[in-house]
Design an enzyme around this catalytic site. Structure first.
Site, PDB file in Angstrom:
ATOM      1  N   LYS A 137     -36.257  38.178 -26.808  1.00 25.98           N
ATOM      2  CA  LYS A 137     -36.521  37.430 -28.035  1.00 25.98           C
ATOM      3  C   LYS A 137     -37.778  36.557 -27.928  1.00 25.98           C
ATOM      4  CE  LYS A 137     -34.099  34.871 -31.624  1.00 25.98           C
ATOM      5  NZ  LYS A 137     -32.827  34.241 -32.018  1.00 25.98           N
TER       6      LYS A 137
ATOM      7  N   MET B 282     -11.111  72.690 -32.979  1.00 27.98           N
ATOM      8  CA  MET B 282     -11.535  73.354 -31.753  1.00 27.98           C
ATOM      9  C   MET B 282     -10.625  72.947 -30.595  1.00 27.98           C
ATOM     10  SD  MET B 282     -13.580  75.672 -30.859  1.00 27.98           S
ATOM     11  CE  MET B 282     -15.174  75.875 -31.645  1.00 27.98           C
TER      12      MET B 282
ATOM     13  N   PHE C 141     -25.174  35.250 -23.888  1.00 30.05           N
ATOM     14  CA  PHE C 141     -24.484  35.804 -25.045  1.00 30.05           C
ATOM     15  C   PHE C 141     -25.206  37.070 -25.518  1.00 30.05           C
ATOM     16  CE2 PHE C 141     -23.932  35.995 -29.729  1.00 30.05           C
ATOM     17  CZ  PHE C 141     -22.603  36.368 -29.709  1.00 30.05           C
ATOM     18  N   GLN C 142     -24.449  38.110 -25.723  1.00 24.63           N
ATOM     19  CA  GLN C 142     -24.961  39.424 -26.150  1.00 24.63           C
ATOM     20  C   GLN C 142     -26.050  39.954 -25.203  1.00 24.63           C
ATOM     21  OE1 GLN C 142     -25.780  39.292 -30.443  1.00 24.63           O
ATOM     22  NE2 GLN C 142     -23.669  39.973 -30.766  1.00 24.63           N
TER      23      GLN C 142
ATOM     24  N   GLU D  37     -24.587  51.092 -35.135  1.00 25.16           N
ATOM     25  CA  GLU D  37     -25.848  51.445 -34.479  1.00 25.16           C
ATOM     26  C   GLU D  37     -25.906  52.899 -34.034  1.00 25.16           C
ATOM     27  OE1 GLU D  37     -24.117  48.700 -33.890  1.00 25.16           O
ATOM     28  OE2 GLU D  37     -25.448  46.954 -33.914  1.00 25.16           O
TER      29      GLU D  37
END
Lengths: 170, 584
Positions: free
Chosen positions: B165, B483, B115-116, B53
Site C-alpha cells: 500500500k 461426470m 491484517f489481511q 475474486e
C-alpha cells in the site's frame, strides 16, 4: 519385463539474477515437480553482486534430467542452465567442517587420518578438534566415515561447487 | 513532491493506460484503495466489479481468450489474493495471458502477520508464470510493463504483481516508456530451420499422416489458424484437435475428425493410434489426450511444434522437435513444403482416408433420442442449430456438459470457445462469459453449464446485471454432478457417493431475484422455443434445461486404456470396466 531407464547423477549449474525469491523459485520447482536435490550451493559470483550461481546435484533418468533443465530454463530470472555432467569434463569440490571429540588415542588417530586426507585443523581444544576437508564428495564421505569411529560430534558440508574444465565459461 | 512526481497508484494506472488496457476485472479492499482512488471515474479504463475474486480472474481469462489481448485483474491483499489463486492456476495450465495486480500490506509490515496479509508471492509462485513484489514506487511502472511482456510473450500465462500500500501512495517520477528488453527472459519465436526441414521431409514420407492440434495454435494468433488450414488442405491430411484447440480448424471441414482424447471421437482416436506420422502442433500430450502412455500411437514417428521447450519429450518421446511459435513455424514449414515440391503418396492417402471413413461410419456420437425427456446431447444439437451463423461465443463449466458441448457444438473460427481444459475448474464458464461479453458487447455469449458448476460462481448474476452484460446461461440440469456420477457408475459399481445435489434452488426464481430472466424447459417439444426465447430476450438470461438424469458421456477412453480401446455408446452395457478404481 519393462526396462526401467537407469538413473544418473548430474551436476547442474544455473546462473540467475541475484534477486529476492530466486532460490525459492528454483528449489520450489524441484519440490513441486518431484525432482531430487542431493546437493545445493548458491552465492553471488560477480563483483557487483547482481548474478548468483546455483549448483545443484540431482539424480534422475535421462528424461527427467532433460525436463529439469527445460523447466529451469523457463524461469524468468534464470540466465543460463548448464549440465556439467553432460558437457564434458568438470572439476567438482566440496568443503566440510568435521568436529571430533574423543579419548587421547582417538585424538592421535584423528590427527593421522586428517593428515592423510590433507584436512586442516581449524579449531582445537583440550577435548576436541574441528577439521576442514575439501575434495570430491567421495573423499568427504570417506573422511566422515572414518571419523565416526574417532568421536565424531557434528558435520557441516557446503555441497558441491563445480566448474567446467578448460577456458570456456558456462 | 516535484511537479512531475505522481503517486504510485497514479503511475500504475498511467502504465495500464499506456499498455492499452481498456478493462479491469476486480474487487476493492483496504490494501488497494489508493489504486481504486486513481481509477475513480477514469475515462479510458473501465472497471468491472465482480462478486468474488476468482470470478475476476476467469473473466479476465475469457476476455483474453476471446481477443488475444491480456486480461487484467485488480484485487486486494490477503483473501483477495487467495481467492484469485484458483483463477491463476487455471490460466497457468491453459496458458492464458493474465496480469493480476494484488494489494499488499505496507512494506514495513510484511512478515508481521498484519491484517489481511498473506505471502502472495509465495502462494502464487507455483500457479503463475512469474510474479513480482514491488518494493518502491520508483520500480512499479517498469515492473508492470515487464509483467505484461512476460504474460503475453513466449508461452503465455498469468503474472502477479504484488504492490504494498505504501508503494501505491509514495511519489515517484519514474514512468516506463518503450518496449521491455529483458536480460534473462528471451523466449524463442522462430523455429530452427534445420528442424523444420527434417519435419517436412518426415511428413513427406507419410502414408498415414495426422495433424494433432491444440491451444497453442489459438494462442499463436489468427495467422496460425489460417496457416494450419492452408497446410492441411494443401496436403490433404486429417486434422484432430484437443479441447483447447477447438476452432483453430473449422469443425465442419471434411478433413476434421473432431476432438480427440478421453471423450474424443472414435475416428480421431483410432487415427491417432494407427497413424505413421503425427504432427503435434501446439499441444502437449496431456493425459486426457494420450490415454495409456505405453500404448500411445505405437507405430508413428512424431513431430512436435511447441513454443515451450519443456513440453518436448515431457510425456511422449518425439522424433522431430521444433521449438517455436506455431505461426512462425508453419509459415516456414509451408514454404519448405512448396519449395521441395513435396506431395504425399496419393494411393496411400486414399486408403488411409478409407480406413478413417470406415471408423466415421460407426457414428460414435450417436445417442438414443427420447420423446418424454430432453437428452443433453439433443439440447446441444438444437443450441448449435439455432445459433448457427450468429456472432456467437461459447464458454463452459466443467463436467459432462462440457464434453458434450465440445462434441456437439461447431467452431469455425478460433477464439470462440472458452473452457477450462487443464485445471478443469467448475465455476469457470459464467465469469469467463462476462469477460467475453465485455470484449464483444454485441455478440451472443452463451455459457453452457451444469447445475452443479453454475452454483460455484452464481453470485456473478449480480455483476452481469450491474454492468449490463447480456450473458446467456444454458444449464443442462440433471441434478447430479454428472461426470462424477458417471465415473462412480463405471468405476465404483454405482455407489453414488455425494454426487446427487438435493435442495437445488429454483433457478428461474434465482435469476429473477437478481433481475435477470429465468426460463425453464422440460419437454423436448418446448426446447426450440425456449432456446429462441433465450437468444431473443435482451439482457442476462438463465435457462434451466431439465435433461435425462442418468445419461453418460460417450464415447470414452476408460482411464488407463489405449486409444483403440474406446467404449462406444452402444457397447456401454456389455463392456465392463476392468481394474476397479481409476488412477487418472
Amino acid at each position: 519385463m519393462i526396462n526401467t531407464p537407469q538413473k544418473e547423477r548430474h551436476t547442474i549449474s544455473i546462473i540467475v539474477d541475484n534477486e529476492a525469491g530466486v532460490l525459492a523459485r528454483v528449489i520450489g520447482l524441484f519440490a513441486g515437480r518431484g525432482y531430487n536435490i542431493e546437493h545445493l550451493t548458491v552465492a553471488p559470483v560477480d563483483s557487483a553482486g547482481t548474478e548468483s550461481r546455483i549448483t545443484v546435484v540431482t539424480v534422475g533418468t535421462p528424461k527427467i534430467i532433460e525436463q529439469i533443465k527445460a523447466q529451469l530454463d523457463r524461469l524468468v530470472p534464470i540466465h543460463r542452465v548448464g549440465d556439467l555432467t553432460e558437457e564434458g569434463p568438470s572439476v567438482e569440490r566440496e568443503l566440510a567442517l568435521v568436529k571430533v571429540s574423543g579419548s587421547n588415542e582417538q585424538r592421535l588417530e584423528a590427527l593421522r587420518v586428517a593428515e592423510a586426507f590433507r584436512a586442516k585443523r581449524v579449531d582445537s581444544t583440550g577435548t576436541s578438534f574441528v577439521f576442514e576437508v575439501t575434495g570430491k564428495t567421495e573423499k568427504i564421505k570417506a573422511f566422515i566415515h572414518l571419523m565416526e569411529e574417532l568421536g565424531l560430534v557434528e558435520v557441516v558440508r557446503t555441497g558441491v561447487a563445480a566448474l567446467k574444465r578448460g577456458k570456456d565459461a558456462l | 513532491m516535484s511537479s512531475k512526481a505522481k503517486s504510485g497508484a497514479e503511475i500504475i494506472i498511467k502504465s495500464l493506460e499506456d499498455l492499452g488496457v481498456e478493462v479491469i476485472f476486480g474487487y476493492p479492499g483496504g490494501a488497494v484503495l489508493p489504486i481504486y482512488d486513481a481509477l475513480h471515474n477514469h475515462k479510458k479504463i473501465k472497471h468491472i466489479l465482480v462478486r468474488h475474486e476468482q470470478a475476476a480472474v476467469h473473466a479476465a481469462e475469457g476476455y483474453a481468450r476471446s481477443t488475444g489481448k491480456p486480461g487484467v485483474v485488480l484485487v486486494t491483499s490477503g483473501p483477495g489474493a487467495t481467492n484469485a489463486v484458483t483463477g491463476l492456476a487455471d490460466a497457468m495450465l491453459d496458458s492464458i495471458p493474465v496480469v493480476c495486480l494484488t494489494g499488499q500490506v505496507p512494506v514495513q509490515l510484511i512478515g508481521s502477520d498484519a491484517f489481511q496479509e498473506s505471502d502472495t508471492v509465495g502462494i502464487t509462485r507455483h500457479c503463475t508464470k512469474h510474479n513480482y513484489l514491488v518494493r518502491s514506487s520508483d520500480d512499479v511502472s517498469a515492473i508492470i510493463h515487464e509483467a505484461f511482456h512476460v504474460a503475453t510473450t513466449g508461452r503465455p500465462g498469468p503474472v502477479v504483481v504484488d504492490i504494498p500500500k505504501d508503494v501505491q501512495i509514495l511519489p515517484s517520477e519514474n514512468q516506463h516508456k518503450g518496449p521491455i528488453k529483458h536480460r534473462s527472459y528471451l523466449p524463442a519465436l522462430k523455429g530452427d530451420e534445420e528442424a523444420i526441414k527434417k519435419a517436412v521431409e518426415l511428413l513427406a514420407t507419410a502414408k498415414k499422416p495426422i495433424f494433432y492440434t491444440g491451444g497453442g495454435v489459438i494462442n499463436s494468433g489468427p495467422k496460425a489458424s489460417k496457416l494450419l488450414r492452408k497446410l492441411a488442405q494443401l496436403i490433404g491430411t486429417p486434422v484432430t484437435s484437443t479441447l483447447m484447440g477447438l476452432g483453430a480448424y473449422p469443425s465442419t471441414d471434411p478433413l476434421f475428425l473432431g476432438m480427440l482424447g478421453m471423450h474424443g471421437t472414435y475416428e480421431a482416436n483410432n487415427a491417432m493410434h494407427d497413424c505413421d506420422v503425427m504432427v503435434c502442433i501446439g499441444a502437449r500430450f496431456d493425459d486426457r489426450i494420450t490415454g495409456r502412455i505405453d500404448a500411445f500411437s505405437p507405430k508413428s514417428k512424431k513431430i512436435h511444434i511447441d513454443i515451450d521447450r519443456s513440453s518436448i519429450n515431457k510425456i511422449i518421446h518425439v522424433d522431430v522437435p521444433v521449438v517455436g511459435d506455431v505461426a512462425h513455424v508453419l509459415e516456414v514449414f509451408l514454404k519448405f513444403w512448396k519449395k521441395g515440391r513435396h506431395k504425399l503418396d496419393g494411393e496411400a492417402l486414399k486408403s488411409w482416408w478409407a480406413e478413417i471413413n470406415l471408423n466415421r461410419d460407426r457414428n460414435c456420437l450417436d445417442y438414443a433420442k427420447k420423446d418424454d425427456v430432453i437428452m443433453p446431447q439433443y439440447a446441444l444439437e438444437r443450441l448449435q442449430t439455432l445459433t448457427k451463423g450468429k456472432d456467437v461465443y461459447y464458454t463452459t463449466e466443467v463436467g459432462q456438459h462440457q464434453m458434450w458441448a465440445a462434441q456437439f457444438l461447431q467452431f469455425e473460427e478460433p477464439n470462440r470457445w472458452m473452457t477450462s481444459g487443464g485445471l478443469g475448474t467448475m465455476g469457470y464458464g459464467f465469469p469467463a462469459a462476462m469477460g467475453v461479453q465485455m470484449a464483444h458487447p454485441k455478440a451472443l455469449v452463451i455459457d453452457v453449464a451444469g447445475e452443479a458448476s453454475i452454483q460455484m460462481n452464481i453470485q456473478e448474476l449480480s455483476t452481469v446485471m450491474q454492468h449490463d452484460l447480456p450473458v446467456k446461461i444454458f444449464i443442462l440440469n440433471n441434478e447430479y454432478m454428472g461426470m462424477v456420477r458417471q465415473w462412480q457408475e463405471l468405476n465404483h459399481e454405482g455407489r453414488y457417493s455425494n454426487s446427487y445435489t438435493a435442495s437445488l434452488p429454483d433457478f428461474v426464481k434465482l435469476a429473477e431475484s437478481y433481475g435477470a430472466t429465468g426460463l425453464k424447459v422440460e419437454d423436448p417439444s418446448d426446447l426450440d422455443a425456449t432456446i429462441i426465447e433465450m437468444i431473443e430476450t435482451p439482457g442476462p438470461v438463465l435457462v434451466d434445461c431439465r435433461v435425462e438424469k442418468l445419461a453418460n458421456c460417450f464415447p470414452m477412453i476408460p482411464s488407463g486404456a489405449a486409444h483403440n480401446e474406446m467404449i462406444l455408446p452402444d457397447e456401454n452395457e456389455t463392456k465392463k470396466f476392468e481394474g476397479g478404481a481409476a488412477l487418472v
